[in-house]
Design an enzyme around this catalytic site. Structure first.
Site, PDB file in Angstrom:
ATOM      1  N   GLY A 117      43.054  40.270  39.388  1.00 15.86           N
ATOM      2  CA  GLY A 117      43.991  39.151  39.456  1.00 15.86           C
ATOM      3  C   GLY A 117      45.434  39.588  39.556  1.00 15.86           C
ATOM      4  O   GLY A 117      46.249  38.911  40.197  1.00 15.86           O
ATOM      5  N   GLU A 120      46.071  40.262  43.079  1.00 12.65           N
ATOM      6  CA  GLU A 120      46.086  39.015  43.842  1.00 12.65           C
ATOM      7  C   GLU A 120      47.415  38.279  43.696  1.00 12.65           C
ATOM      8  O   GLU A 120      47.939  37.742  44.668  1.00 12.65           O
ATOM      9  CB  GLU A 120      44.909  38.143  43.410  1.00 12.65           C
ATOM     10  CG  GLU A 120      43.569  38.724  43.855  1.00 12.65           C
ATOM     11  CD  GLU A 120      42.375  37.979  43.319  1.00 12.65           C
ATOM     12  OE1 GLU A 120      41.589  37.455  44.121  1.00 12.65           O
ATOM     13  OE2 GLU A 120      42.211  37.931  42.080  1.00 12.65           O
ATOM     14  N   GLU A 139      36.959  43.942  41.699  1.00 10.42           N
ATOM     15  CA  GLU A 139      35.905  43.036  41.250  1.00 10.42           C
ATOM     16  C   GLU A 139      34.497  43.489  41.639  1.00 10.42           C
ATOM     17  O   GLU A 139      33.533  43.245  40.904  1.00 10.42           O
ATOM     18  CB  GLU A 139      36.162  41.631  41.801  1.00 10.42           C
ATOM     19  CG  GLU A 139      37.355  40.922  41.188  1.00 10.42           C
ATOM     20  CD  GLU A 139      38.684  41.236  41.860  1.00 10.42           C
ATOM     21  OE1 GLU A 139      39.678  40.554  41.578  1.00 10.42           O
ATOM     22  OE2 GLU A 139      38.719  42.183  42.682  1.00 10.42           O
TER      23      GLU A 139
END
Length: 263
Positions: A117, A120, A139
């Site tokens: 994250g 991201e 991930e």
């Protein structure tokens, strides 16, 4: 406004720093997402704000991922109305998209690990300047895939071949390697991260930031069809003339001087 998980620091030349401070690991949660959204919306609508910088107060982590344990527990709820995990993915996507869409330059000052994250959110920013730590979409190593925009943003940034390689191998890149592949714009010494980011942010702040915001809108539209993108560009070009930036820039050009867009 008083925040629980972030701090807002207004600095010189209209540069504003958002610092994530959500101990113990700067994990993505609903409170943090709500506060990030509120902050970026307010700063985006504030005419005195020219550039936004996003960083972290954690000594080792820029931003951690989502609450995976909670997501696993929620799998039992999927038989009810809607898909809980899909909704949480969409929730994170919407939060990070605020930074990609705000019509002002946004810089991620990556001062620690930006994995999953964190990567991201960094990719949703316009620029990434990285000191220490590692960055990547990890991930797959957990049997998952990026769910907060990572598959889309990395593909647009690096192309499908490189994005496939980095996502499939869950590779964690040091700053210099991340710069080489184009995932970050600058790799700097960790002790120079704030100074380097400040200098770059102020350089941007001295420019035509309204025009930058309109250019950002048109650049984002390039992800769709050419015809739609060209229409967005034409409309954005027209909007540049609603401010005094063109008159300042053109006057300076004809006078062979540097345009002064900031007082």
């Amino acid at each position: 406004m008083t925040y629980q998980t972030i701090t807002i620091d207004r600095r010189n030349k209209g540069v504003v720093w958002i610092t994530v401070d959500n101990p113990p690991a700067n994990a993505i949660g609903e409170t943090l997402m709500q506060e990030l959204e509120t902050a970026v919306d307010e700063l985006g609508n504030d005419s005195t704000v020219r550039v936004i910088v996003l960083t972290s107060n954690h000594p080792k982590i820029f931003l951690a991922g989502a609450d995976l344990k909670g997501m696993i527990q929620d799998t039992g709820n999927e038989q009810g109305e809607g898909n809980v995990i899909s909704e949480k993915s969409a929730r994170m996507q919407a939060c990070f998209q605020r930074f990609a869409a705000v019509q002002k330059p946004v810089i991620a000052a990556i001062n620690g690990h930006a994995l999953g994250g964190g990567c991201e959110l960094a990719m949703a920013c316009d620029f990434r300047i990285m000191g220490k730590g590692r960055i990547g979409l990890t991930e797959i190593s957990l049997g998952l895939i990026p769910g907060a925009g990572g598959t889309q943003r990395m593909t647009h940034l690096l192309g499908s071949a490189k994005a496939t390689e980095l996502i499939f191998t869950a590779k964690q890149l040091e700053a210099e390697e991340a710069q080489k592949v184009g995932l970050v714009h600058r790799a700097v010494k960790s002790e120079m991260l704030e100074a380097e980011t400040t200098a770059f942010a102020e350089e941007l702040a001295e420019g035509a930031v309204h025009a930058m915001g309109l250019a950002k809108r048109a650049i984002n539209a390039a992800e769709g069809s050419m015809d739609a993108g060209l229409q967005v560009e034409a409309n954005a070009f027209s909007e540049t003339f609603l401010t005094d930036e063109p008159s300042i820039g053109l006057a300076a050009f004809f006078q062979k001087e540097k345009a002064q867009f900031i007082n």
